[in-house]
Write a protein that holds these residues in place. Structure first.
Motif, PDB file in Angstrom:
ATOM      1  N   GLN A  53       0.830  -1.201   0.000  1.00  0.00           N
ATOM      2  CA  GLN A  53       0.000   0.000   0.000  1.00  0.00           C
ATOM      3  C   GLN A  53       0.871   1.260   0.000  1.00  0.00           C
ATOM      4  O   GLN A  53       0.598   2.215  -0.731  1.00  0.00           O
ATOM      5  N   ILE A  54       1.921   1.262   0.807  1.00  0.00           N
ATOM      6  CA  ILE A  54       2.831   2.416   0.847  1.00  0.00           C
ATOM      7  C   ILE A  54       3.506   2.600  -0.502  1.00  0.00           C
ATOM      8  O   ILE A  54       3.594   3.722  -1.007  1.00  0.00           O
ATOM      9  N   LEU A  55       3.975   1.521  -1.112  1.00  0.00           N
ATOM     10  CA  LEU A  55       4.600   1.634  -2.443  1.00  0.00           C
ATOM     11  C   LEU A  55       3.600   2.179  -3.453  1.00  0.00           C
ATOM     12  O   LEU A  55       3.929   3.059  -4.250  1.00  0.00           O
ATOM     13  N   ALA A  56       2.376   1.654  -3.426  1.00  0.00           N
ATOM     14  CA  ALA A  56       1.348   2.085  -4.379  1.00  0.00           C
ATOM     15  C   ALA A  56       1.035   3.567  -4.218  1.00  0.00           C
ATOM     16  O   ALA A  56       0.978   4.304  -5.211  1.00  0.00           O
ATOM     17  N   GLU A  57       0.853   4.013  -2.976  1.00  0.00           N
ATOM     18  CA  GLU A  57       0.504   5.410  -2.721  1.00  0.00           C
ATOM     19  C   GLU A  57       1.674   6.352  -2.996  1.00  0.00           C
ATOM     20  O   GLU A  57       1.492   7.423  -3.568  1.00  0.00           O
ATOM     21  N   THR A  58       2.856   5.949  -2.578  1.00  0.00           N
ATOM     22  CA  THR A  58       4.018   6.816  -2.701  1.00  0.00           C
ATOM     23  C   THR A  58       4.447   6.990  -4.154  1.00  0.00           C
ATOM     24  O   THR A  58       4.812   8.089  -4.571  1.00  0.00           O
ATOM     25  N   TYR A  59       4.400   5.921  -4.913  1.00  0.00           N
ATOM     26  CA  TYR A  59       4.913   5.962  -6.283  1.00  0.00           C
ATOM     27  C   TYR A  59       3.834   5.887  -7.356  1.00  0.00           C
ATOM     28  O   TYR A  59       4.146   5.772  -8.534  1.00  0.00           O
ATOM     29  N   SER A  60       2.581   5.948  -6.960  1.00  0.00           N
ATOM     30  CA  SER A  60       1.461   5.913  -7.904  1.00  0.00           C
ATOM     31  C   SER A  60       1.577   4.742  -8.882  1.00  0.00           C
ATOM     32  O   SER A  60       1.526   4.923 -10.101  1.00  0.00           O
ATOM     33  N   VAL A  61       1.765   3.556  -8.324  1.00  0.00           N
ATOM     34  CA  VAL A  61       1.851   2.347  -9.144  1.00  0.00           C
ATOM     35  C   VAL A  61       0.787   1.363  -8.680  1.00  0.00           C
ATOM     36  O   VAL A  61       0.299   1.430  -7.566  1.00  0.00           O
ATOM     37  N   SER A  62       0.445   0.463  -9.566  1.00  0.00           N
ATOM     38  CA  SER A  62      -0.510  -0.581  -9.228  1.00  0.00           C
ATOM     39  C   SER A  62      -0.263  -1.780 -10.134  1.00  0.00           C
ATOM     40  O   SER A  62       0.554  -1.718 -11.052  1.00  0.00           O
TER      41      SER A  62
END
Length: 159
Positions: A53-62
């Motif tokens: 979740q942190i990676l997704a939110e921080t780097y706008s990836v999914s």
């Protein structure tokens, strides 16, 4: 201000090579977050979900891009002999406020399971020292993360 820091992190350059490297600040951040998640020797599902979740939110990836970043961080951490390879990359790419925010993200991973382990605390302390985050800022970030977890257990060596 936190949104400004997240915006800065999102705008970091992405390595354009087929296989991301530890020199990519996103991979370095992912590796350090992965490392603190596993510092206590137990990776719980709630920690893994918070990590992603942190990676997704921080780097706008999914999707596949998120999975690739998580896997690159895991791989880089497993291959590393120390934390310096990652912290030096972040220190070069992040300003003071972004470094403080990154330590806050590490604390979020630590408290994802509601507990603070001595090894996790030590890992965040070492990373903070290596990237130039002062003790008071590290402690403030820890307190903020702990306050958001009802019934958080464990006491930092700073107390």
């Amino acid at each position: 201000m936190f949104e400004r820091v997240l915006s800065f992190l999102r705008d970091l350059p992405v390595g354009r090579e087929a296989k991301p490297s530890a020199d990519d600040p996103r991979v370095a951040a992912s590796a350090l977050l992965y490392h603190v998640m596993n510092a206590d020797g137990v990776r719980q599902d709630v920690e893994w979900e918070r990590f992603k979740q942190i990676l997704a939110e921080t780097y706008s990836v999914s999707g596949a891009e998120l999975d690739a970043l998580a896997a690159a961080g895991e791989r880089a951490d497993n291959e590393a002999i120390d934390l310096y390879a990652f912290t030096s990359v972040l220190k070069r790419h992040l300003d003071t406020e972004a470094r403080k925010a990154f330590i806050g993200l590490m604390w979020e991973i630590v408290y994802a399971d509601g507990e603070l382990d001595e090894l996790e605390d030590n890992t965040v302390w070492r990373v903070a020292e290596l990237i130039g985050v002062e003790r008071r800022d590290r402690i403030e970030a820890r307190r903020k993360a702990a306050a958001e977890v009802p019934g958080a257990k464990g006491k930092s060596s700073d107390e």
